[in-house]
Design an enzyme around this catalytic site. Structure first.
Site, PDB file in Angstrom:
ATOM      1  N   ASP A 474       0.667  -1.482  -0.011  1.00 56.50           N
ATOM      2  CA  ASP A 474       0.098   0.009  -0.021  1.00 56.50           C
ATOM      3  C   ASP A 474       0.939   1.245  -0.061  1.00 56.50           C
ATOM      4  OD1 ASP A 474      -2.412   1.333  -0.025  1.00 56.50           O
ATOM      5  OD2 ASP A 474      -3.296   0.398   1.631  1.00 56.50           O
ATOM      6  N   ASP A 536     -10.486   1.171  -3.270  1.00 55.28           N
ATOM      7  CA  ASP A 536     -10.938   1.050  -1.975  1.00 55.28           C
ATOM      8  C   ASP A 536     -12.442   1.094  -1.768  1.00 55.28           C
ATOM      9  OD1 ASP A 536      -8.649   0.776  -0.497  1.00 55.28           O
ATOM     10  OD2 ASP A 536      -8.389   2.996  -0.039  1.00 55.28           O
TER      11      ASP A 536
END
Length: 719
Positions: A474, A536
């Site tokens: 990430d 997301d």
């Protein structure tokens, strides 16, 4: 194929021609990029020599270089349009005049770019290298073109060499430049934000218009993807000419589209010139990243399929590209930071019982991290959550038949961390100015060798001591406070150095890229990681547009697509478990929820979805995608995947909002694409049979449930 004929250089793909010519003054000019044309010496074309046709040549006493379609246009002389590069030369000015010197063909090779990802040959590529130079200022430019006979794709890059005795300062240098003789095109690009990545935008181009599609966040971002298309106004999914430009790069990028006063169109792509500076000492080289350009005469659908096939075969290096990937459950939306080893094992056991194969532990497992405010950079196990260590936890998962995956954010550091207290100088910052915190974190300075080595070592210690099958990488903030011009490119080179080291050291691990969702969805990442978290936003209805637009360039096998809980955590929307699963099948399938909170009926449906996702994955991973109806233009989204042999088909249709019921006779039919017209296909659920020609030429009516967010899937096998 690379053909040299007199003063003409002709690159041929499957159906494309890319032609350059040298004029009498040794200028290297674009001649043609588009559908395949015969091989000949086009420098004798009468149009090239007509003084009345200034696009190629003007009278010698009045050189009109601003209308010349220069292959790599230089700044400073008669060129008035946007140049491909600009520099301050050893004489202290920016005047450059490149002339053709030579070319060579590297058979069976694809050009490599030091420090950056690039396409590879696989034994099926040739590379053309063209040398241009300006002897007066001591500059050499090497133009590189990687060509494949079986694709309509060319990978372009450039290298600039300082042959002078003093430094040269680059202000910018693009990877490619293409001139089109008319401006009658649409610009299609993909602009978005967090949770709504890659929104499809289509704009008509016109005279006097200069547009830049750019990102300057230091990492690539959700705002503008490094992929654009130039399409004829009539071009759609199945018809018309379209050209694609996609940059193999994960940093600040720029695509400039310029229509001049003569209706000529210029397209350039490369590293963003914003705050860029690169000093070349005598003898030094600067390499641009590659721009992968593609041509289709059969609409955007064929362009997409060309990119998909090419990236899977000639860009993505992971062993997992063609492997069956495990069905996973990610702990984030199910547990966030609040978990213990016991609660995670309970979730894993419930997931295993439902047929899920990989348990991914997301954020919160390291340092003292119980929220987003601490411990990034301290890649040691959280002692309170895992008193027996992470290896012990992995062993327990393995004992129950589950693989183990782990989340990292290695490019970041928390102010509240042991790493920052020991090395405050390791963050990206300007001297005497406090760096900006974003999400309670700073960015590690990847332009430094010692920082890169720390990241490689810290992550390697975990990967080497725990049985880890999957890594989610990430990156959750922009890179700001750059300490000098050109910093962001050095940051990107540091990122690539780390990724290369780790993916080569741990080739059996499945790496998935992530950048606060789908921020870093680019071919530079795909060169190291075979899949990327698409967004997301896990809401099924939102994912229709996100996944549809992402597929314009990137293969389904690269898209992470998960079933999450409802009400959805990002939109609050409630959709059926069926709809969430149906939409997620068109990607690398997984779950993002707490199965322990589901009813037995829901768990049974999850088990059915996991089993079906395993069954259909080879088709999704290896098949050809056809987009049949657009959620950007209609109330429906329909996509279809067809196996290369045309014997296996998957179709998903979603009607977003319900409409007034009417006779089936008047309902619009969906017409399939890419089938064998002479074959008979059987629906694997109903047993109904259809001819391929009927499915493609007449179509069938879809019977949606009478409700919002209704979905239908259909799987067909050739009889």
């Amino acid at each position: 194929m690379i053909l040299l004929n007199g003063n003409t250089i002709h690159l041929q793909g499957k159906t494309l021609s890319y032609v350059m010519i040298r004029n009498h003054e040794e200028d290297l000019l674009n001649y043609h990029f588009g559908a395949k044309i015969p091989d000949m010496d086009y420098s004798s074309d009468p149009d090239v020599n007509k003084e009345s046709f200034p696009f190629f040549r003007a009278p010698a006493e009045h050189p009109n270089l601003s209308s010349f379609p220069q292959e790599y246009p230089a700044y400073g002389r008669a060129e008035q349009r946007h140049p491909a590069f600009q520099l301050v030369n050893a004489l202290g000015n920016s005047i450059t005049a490149l002339k053709y010197k030579s070319c060579r063909v590297l058979e069976g090779q694809a050009a490599e770019i030091p420090g950056m990802p690039a396409v590879f040959s696989g034994g099926k590529a040739d590379t053309l290298e063209i040398t241009l130079s300006d002897d007066a200022i001591g500059l050499t430019v090497l133009l590189s073109y990687v060509v494949y006979d079986e694709y309509d794709i060319i990978a372009r890059s450039a290298a600039l060499i300082n042959d002078a005795q003093k430094p040269i300062v680059l202000r910018f240098a693009y990877s490619c430049c293409v001139d089109f003789p008319v401006h009658d095109y649409d610009l299609i690009h993909f602009c978005g934000d967090w949770g709504m990545e890659r929104g499809l935008q289509r704009t008509r181009l016109h005279k006097g218009m200069t547009t830049e599609i750019a990102d300057n966040t230091g990492r690539g971002s959700r705002w503008n993807n490094p992929f654009v298309m130039i399409a004829r106004p009539e071009t759609d999914e199945d018809h018309g000419e379209v050209f694609g430009f996609n940059l193999v790069y994960s940093g600040n990028h720029s695509t400039v589209v310029q229509c001049d006063h003569n209706s000529h169109l210029r397209v350039m792509q490369g590293v963003s010139p914003t705050s860029f500076r690169w000093e070349l000492q005598p003898g030094e080289l600067y390499h641009t990243p590659q721009s992968v350009i593609c041509y289709s005469a059969r609409g955007m659908g064929e362009l997409s399929r060309e990119y998909h096939r090419f990236y899977k075969n000639h860009l993505m290096r992971s062993k997992w590209v063609n492997r069956q990937r495990p069905i996973l459950v990610n702990s984030w939306e199910g547990a966030y930071f609040t978990f213990t080893e016991e609660t995670l094992l309970q979730l894993a056991k419930t997931s295993k019982d439902a047929g899920i194969e990989l348990f991914v532990l997301d954020d919160g497992w390291f340092g003292k991290r119980d929220d987003a405010k601490s411990s990034l950079g301290d890649w040691t196990v959280h002692p309170a959550k895992f008193p027996n260590g992470l290896a012990s936890f992995a062993e327990k998962l393995n004992a129950m038949g589950m693989l183990f995956g782990l989340w990292f954010e290695p490019e970041m550091v928390s102010p509240d961390s042991e790493l920052y207290r020991a090395h405050p100088d390791w963050v990206v910052r300007v001297p005497q100015i406090e760096p900006i915190q974003y999400r309670f974190q700073y960015v590690l300075d990847l332009s430094r060798d010692d920082v890169c080595e720390y990241v490689i070592d810290a992550v390697s210690k975990i990967l080497g001591s725990v049985n880890i099958a999957y890594v989610k990488w990430d990156m959750n903030r922009i890179v700001c406070d750059a300490p000098f011009e050109g910093y962001h490119h050095r940051y990107a080179l540091g990122y690539y150095r780390i990724m290369k080291a780790l993916t080569e050291a741990f080739p059996e691990i499945l790496f998935e890229g992530c950048c606060s969702g789908g921020g870093r969805f680019d071919p530079g990442v795909l060169a190291y990681m075979p899949q990327i978290w698409t967004s997301d936003n896990t809401d099924a209805v939102s994912r229709l547009k996100i996944q549809y637009a992402t597929s314009m360039c990137y293969p389904l096998s690269a898209m992470g697509a998960h079933v999450s809980a409802v009400p959805n955590h990002q939109t609050g929307r409630i959709t059926s478990l069926k709809a969430r699963g149906d939409i997620a099948y068109a990607g690398m399938f997984g779950f993002e929820l707490d199965l322990t909170k589901m009813t037995e009926e829901e768990k049974a449906e999850v088990a059915q979805q996991a089993a079906y996702a395993k069954h259909i994955q080879p088709l999704i991973r290896d098949g050809d995608l056809y987009r049949l109806r657009s959620p950007f233009e209609t109330n429906e989204c329909i996509w279809e995947v067809v196996s290369p042999e045309k014997d296996h088909v998957f179709m998903m249709a979603c009607r977003v909002l319900t409409v007034i019921m009417r006779s089936r006779y008047f309902d619009p039919k969906v017409r399939f694409r890419g089938l064998d017209p002479d074959a008979v296909y059987e629906d694997t659920v109903t047993g109904l049979r259809y001819s391929g020609s009927l499915l493609m030429n007449r179509g069938i009516t879809l019977s949606y449930e009478f409700k919002d967010f209704a979905t239908i899937t259909m799987e067909l096998r050739k009889v």
